[in-house]
Design a protein around this motif. Sequence first.
Motif, short mmCIF file in Angstrom:
data_model
loop_
_atom_site.label_atom_id
_atom_site.label_comp_id
_atom_site.label_asym_id
_atom_site.label_seq_id
_atom_site.Cartn_x
_atom_site.Cartn_y
_atom_site.Cartn_z
N LYS A 282 0.81 -1.22 0.00
CA LYS A 282 0.00 0.00 0.00
C LYS A 282 0.84 1.27 0.00
O LYS A 282 0.31 2.37 0.04
N VAL A 283 2.15 1.10 -0.05
CA VAL A 283 3.03 2.26 -0.16
C VAL A 283 3.06 2.68 -1.63
O VAL A 283 3.66 2.03 -2.47
N ALA A 284 2.37 3.79 -1.92
CA ALA A 284 2.31 4.27 -3.30
C ALA A 284 3.59 4.95 -3.70
O ALA A 284 4.00 4.90 -4.87
N LEU A 285 4.25 5.58 -2.72
CA LEU A 285 5.51 6.27 -3.01
C LEU A 285 6.25 6.51 -1.70
O LEU A 285 5.65 6.80 -0.68
N ARG A 286 7.57 6.36 -1.77
CA ARG A 286 8.44 6.66 -0.63
C ARG A 286 9.61 7.48 -1.16
O ARG A 286 10.22 7.12 -2.17
N THR A 287 9.90 8.57 -0.49
CA THR A 287 11.03 9.39 -0.92
C THR A 287 11.81 9.84 0.31
O THR A 287 11.27 9.88 1.43
N THR A 288 13.07 10.20 0.12
CA THR A 288 13.93 10.61 1.22
C THR A 288 14.35 12.06 1.05
O THR A 288 14.74 12.48 -0.06
N VAL A 289 14.23 12.84 2.12
CA VAL A 289 14.62 14.26 2.08
C VAL A 289 15.48 14.56 3.32
O VAL A 289 15.48 13.83 4.30
N LYS A 290 16.20 15.68 3.23
CA LYS A 290 17.06 16.10 4.33
C LYS A 290 16.32 17.08 5.24
O LYS A 290 15.65 17.99 4.76
N PRO A 291 16.42 16.91 6.56
CA PRO A 291 15.80 17.88 7.46
C PRO A 291 16.61 19.17 7.54
O PRO A 291 17.82 19.17 7.30
N GLU A 292 15.92 20.26 7.84
CA GLU A 292 16.57 21.56 8.02
C GLU A 292 16.35 22.03 9.46
O GLU A 292 15.32 21.73 10.06
N THR A 293 17.31 22.75 10.00
CA THR A 293 17.18 23.30 11.35
C THR A 293 16.64 24.72 11.26
O THR A 293 17.16 25.55 10.51
N LEU A 294 15.57 24.99 12.00
CA LEU A 294 14.94 26.31 11.99
C LEU A 294 15.56 27.21 13.05
O LEU A 294 15.96 26.76 14.13
N ASN A 295 15.63 28.50 12.73
CA ASN A 295 16.16 29.47 13.69
C ASN A 295 15.17 29.75 14.81
O ASN A 295 15.55 30.03 15.94
N LYS A 296 13.87 29.65 14.48
CA LYS A 296 12.82 29.94 15.44
C LYS A 296 11.97 28.70 15.64
O LYS A 296 11.54 28.07 14.68
N PRO A 297 11.67 28.33 16.88
CA PRO A 297 10.89 27.11 17.11
C PRO A 297 9.44 27.26 16.67
O PRO A 297 8.86 28.34 16.74
N VAL A 298 8.86 26.14 16.22
CA VAL A 298 7.44 26.08 15.83
C VAL A 298 6.73 25.26 16.90
O VAL A 298 7.00 24.08 17.06
N GLU A 299 5.82 25.89 17.64
CA GLU A 299 5.16 25.22 18.76
C GLU A 299 4.21 24.13 18.28
O GLU A 299 4.21 23.02 18.79
N SER A 300 3.35 24.44 17.30
CA SER A 300 2.34 23.49 16.81
C SER A 300 2.80 22.87 15.50
O SER A 300 3.24 23.59 14.59
#
Length: 283
Positions: free
Chosen positions: A126-144
């Motif tokens: 049931k996996v129609a697509l799987r892809t890999t991406v790199k995470p980025e570090t944010l300067n300001k935190p996102v609460e939600s």
Amino acid sequence: MKKVFIMALLAFSSLTINAQVETPQASPSSKVEQTVGLTNVSIDYSRPGAKGRTVYGDLVPYGKNWRTGANANTVITFDEDIKVNGQELKRGKYALYTTPKADSWDVIFYSATDNWGLPKTWDESKVALRTTVKPETLNKPVESFTISLNNLSNDSATLDLAWERTMVSVPFTVPTNKVAMNSIEKALAGPSAGDYFSAAQYFYQTENDLNKALTWINNAVSLTPEGKDTPFWYLRLKSLIQAKLGDKKGAIATAKSSLDGAKKAGNGDYEKMNKDSIAEWSK
């Protein structure tokens, strides 16, 4: 007095039973709708809060599949075939899952969308697509936890997932030129047989200009592809218009053709309607 007290107590009990307590959701639901080029994209998801917690690597463990939000599946819908990071993904509705890691994320589009969180049993088919991406570090935190569609162009956008100080961005492209060209070709080709039929049917049903209705149904009939039978319901409408215009002879001839088509298709309703009309118009 005692009877009054009992009645009042019963009434209060009924109100208590029927009352519904409303409180805010711990992870509020949210909906994103965006047109990218000519492709409509919608996302339904829930937004957990960080609440001072370390999210990735703790609340959301590294190396394990994550529901990518809270509560029921995060569901993303595309109304055209697209490409995600260069891979083809068919139009449709998908559950969005991820596998966060310290230096990379797997982003998964899963065809079953009716789970509460992760499926009880993971089905790789049931996996129609799987892809890999790199995470980025944010300067300001996102609460939600936030999902958004950004970097919009006529042909592409990014699906962005942001929470705490981490964001992953998944690029995708949309078939804007293909959709636009199909639309242009259809418009320049003029109305279809179905368009002419619908217009003629409306004019007949509303007792509007029947001569115009006859012209339109004739146009619909004339657009029947070579080697194909004219749809019997087209011919049925034409016979009704002819009869309304006083051309009983023409109406009978057309109804007979419609009757033949209905018989061939095994449509008993149209057979009966045509037979009844032919009998009526032959009087």
